[in-house]
Scaffold this motif. Structure first.
Motif, short mmCIF file in Angstrom:
data_model
loop_
_atom_site.label_atom_id
_atom_site.label_comp_id
_atom_site.label_asym_id
_atom_site.label_seq_id
_atom_site.Cartn_x
_atom_site.Cartn_y
_atom_site.Cartn_z
N GLY A 9 86.37 47.42 -15.45
CA GLY A 9 85.47 46.61 -16.48
C GLY A 9 84.63 45.83 -15.49
N ASP A 10 83.94 44.90 -16.27
CA ASP A 10 82.97 43.87 -15.62
C ASP A 10 82.11 44.40 -14.98
N PHE A 11 81.28 45.52 -15.66
CA PHE A 11 80.07 46.39 -14.97
C PHE A 11 78.96 45.73 -14.60
N SER A 12 78.45 45.81 -13.51
CA SER A 12 77.11 45.30 -13.08
C SER A 12 76.29 46.23 -12.64
N THR A 50 78.38 48.52 -10.23
CA THR A 50 79.59 48.12 -9.65
C THR A 50 80.71 47.76 -10.94
N GLY A 51 81.97 47.88 -10.82
CA GLY A 51 82.87 47.57 -11.70
C GLY A 51 84.26 46.97 -11.07
N LYS A 52 84.94 46.21 -11.88
CA LYS A 52 86.03 45.68 -11.21
C LYS A 52 87.21 46.36 -11.82
N SER A 53 88.28 46.49 -10.78
CA SER A 53 89.67 47.15 -10.89
C SER A 53 90.57 46.22 -10.18
N ALA A 69 90.78 43.07 -10.19
CA ALA A 69 90.09 41.99 -9.53
C ALA A 69 89.19 42.32 -8.09
N GLU A 116 86.02 44.62 -6.87
CA GLU A 116 84.79 45.25 -7.01
C GLU A 116 84.40 46.51 -6.38
#
Length: 609
Positions: A125-128, A175-178, A180, A182
């Protein structure tokens, strides 16, 4: 462990990139029609100069960019296109230069809604997403071919250019977080190309209002060779994580490691676009030849008729204000003598150049209907200008423009007799289709008509036309298509809308129009005998279906006889469920629509013995 991929991984884009070119070709066709009309005038004005410099300012859209590079999950959007062009023109040939500025935008195609990391057993999540636009600047020179009409107003150009291009920008990072952490999902280094060998081809059509200024529209194809993508500070030009969709629809990493490409792809970039703009012309002037010193001085020629006059006539419908092409126009003097004549062009206009000012009457005729005349006065003509006059089509009737075609095709049907008859049968008009299958009638307001065709071995559609469905204030031309089906002997033709009530066989009112169509066919072809066949679906018993279909065929035959068709020309045949058109036999589960397809009434011409 990293893997190296040195080949370009790009999907082919959809077909259909020739739309701008087709648009330019269409404009070429219109220009040629206008050119042909302009030369119908008996005395054309001297043409505008062709030889000399021409310049153009362009604005348009880069419709279909195609970037081939090392990243499989990036697409590219079209964008703004600005350009200038200059060239020197001779009769057919030209040499010129182009400069173009093109803007594109990268689009991330990597899925960023449900990506699962099986190593950390968590969703990413937390895609950028960061991205930058791409700028392409092209400079090129090369030859061209052009056609300019005798008037010097319409021109079509085909140009080729070879040169260099600067291609900058286009970097994209997703980018995305898995857990915590990135992770890079999709990345491309963009472009930093200074001198890419490039080639461009363009096709354009031009119209000049006068000697110096005009407008144009066109399309281009531009290709950059060896346009390598940039290698960033991380040491690679592209990076992405492989994935595959699982049964739940989520995207799952195939492996944890990032796939990277550490070498630039020397691939090509191409695009197709369209543009329009302004054209400028600096005609070449011939220098006067000096008089030899020994020769006596030559007196300059005296201009006796320096003033030039022109008359432009526009044909227009009084109600809809629609311009009327193909209108015959005649200019007569006070004694009734024809001074000029011609036909309006696609824009409803005809121009008579080099006309002598006078008191004239202008008459027009469209499809045998006179337009309201216009008058001119000698004093109204404009020196070195054009006097504008308008002819009005004041008839309140509609114009029915139709086309006869072979059913289930676009093939025109020439030589067919087309009949237009009112519902009461009191008034009937006839005409013949031309080589394109076209025909024309005048249709009175509030009329209700039946239209059908007659041609040996053809079974015509019958079209119901209600003039009340149209508003004369908004519609002049009522356009329709009528199909006629060839009746080869023993060829079954389905009669549509022949429906019966459940377990009944009497002829319903909604079935009579189709049976009337068969009556008309047999009336127009008195030597033809037909088989009238009725078919059922497979439901109910075979014996019941056979008896029901025979009764229905007999009822249809009786109706034709009641309308004046001799009984010995019709064979009524019930086939029951013996000739199904699909799989829906006894015991097969089928939809109501599939059963309906088998319930039908057919006609076929009986072959002569």
């Amino acid at each position: 462990m990293q893997t190296k991929e040195l080949t370009c991984i790009k999907m082919c884009r959809p077909a259909g990139r020739l739309l701008p070119v087709l648009g330019a070709v269409l404009l070429l066709f219109v220009s040629q029609q206008l050119y042909a009309q302009q030369h119908r005038d008996e005395a054309a004005a001297p043409g505008l100069p062709v030889k000399g410099w021409r310049f153009g300012l362009n604005g348009g859209y880069d419709l279909f960019p195609d970037y081939k590079n090392n990243t499989p999950y990036i697409d590219y959007k079209g964008g703004l296109n600005l350009g200038v062009t200059a060239g020197y023109y001779w009769k057919w040939f030209s040499v010129g230069a182009d400069a173009d500025y093109i803007k594109n935008q990268p689009v991330n195609k990597y899925p960023a809604d449900a990506v699962f990391d099986p190593v950390n057993n968590t969703m990413i999540g937390d895609f950028s997403l960061t991205r930058a636009g791409i700028t392409r600047i092209f400079y090129g020179v090369g030859p061209g071919m052009h056609y300019t009409d005798r008037q010097g107003r319409f021109a079509v150009e085909l140009n080729g250019r070879v040169g260099l291009a600067s291609i900058k920008g286009g970097a994209l990072t997703l980018t995305g977080k898995s857990s915590a952490t990135e992770q890079v999902l999709n990345e491309h280094g963009g472009y930093h190309v200074n001198n890419s060998l490039s080639a461009k081809g363009s096709l354009s059509a031009h119209y000049f209002f006068n000697e110096k200024i005009g407008v144009h529209i066109g399309a281009y194809y531009l290709r950059h060779f060896n346009a390598g993508d940039a290698v960033g500070t991380a040491g690679y030009s592209a990076a992405y994580r492989a994935f595959e969709p699982n049964e739940e629809g989520a995207f799952v990493f195939m492996e944890k490691n990032l796939r990277t490409i550490d070498k630039s792809c020397a691939c090509a970039i191409a695009s197709i676009g369209g543009y329009a703009g302004l054209s400028f012309r600096l005609p070449s002037r011939r220098k006067a030849r000096p008089v030899p010193p020994a020769a006596p001085p030559v007196a300059p020629e005296t201009c006796t008729t320096c003033e030039v006059y022109a008359l432009a006539v526009t044909a227009r419908d009084q109600y809809t204000k629609e311009v009327l092409a193909e209108t015959d126009v005649i200019v007569k003097d006070a004694s009734g003598n024809t001074i000029r004549s011609g036909v309006t062009n696609a824009f409803g206009v005809i121009v008579f150049n080099n006309i002598t000012p006078g008191n004239y009457t202008i008459n027009g005729k469209l499809y045998a209907v006179d337009l309201k005349p216009a008058q001119t006065e000698t004093t109204a003509f404009i020196s070195n200008g054009t006097l504008q006059k308008e002819l009005l089509y004041t008839n309140a009737d509609f114009i029915l423009k139709g086309k006869a075609v072979v059913c289930n095709s676009v093939m025109p049907l020439p030589g067919a007799t087309v009949v237009l008859r009112d519902r009461a049968g009191a008034v009937e008009k006839n005409t013949q289709t031309d080589k394109e299958g076209a025909f024309l009638f005048h249709l009175k307001q509030k009329s209700e008509m039946i239209l059908y065709g007659k041609k040996e071995k053809y079974f015509s559609q019958m079209v119901h036309i209600k003039a009340a469905d149209y508003d004369r204030n908004t519609t002049l031309f009522v356009k329709l298509e009528m199909c006629m089906e060839e009746t080869d002997c023993d060829k079954a033709i389905r009669l549509e809308n022949i429906h019966y009530d459940l377990d009944k066989y009497f002829i319903r009112e909604d079935a009579k129009p189709e049976l009337n169509r068969l009556v008309q066919f047999m009336t127009d072809n008195p030597g033809v005998r037909v088989e009238l066949a009725s078919h059922t679906d497979s439901r109910a018993s075979h014996t019941y279906n056979q008896r029901l279909s025979q009764n229905r065929a007999n009822a249809a035959r009786a109706y034709l006889v009641s309308r004046g068709v001799a009984g010995d020309r019709i064979i009524a045949k019930g086939y029951g469920e013996t000739q199904l058109l699909n799989r829906c036999a006894d015991g097969v589960n089928c939809s109501e629509a599939e059963h309906q397809f088998n319930r039908r009434t057919e006609m076929k011409v009986i072959c002569p013995k």
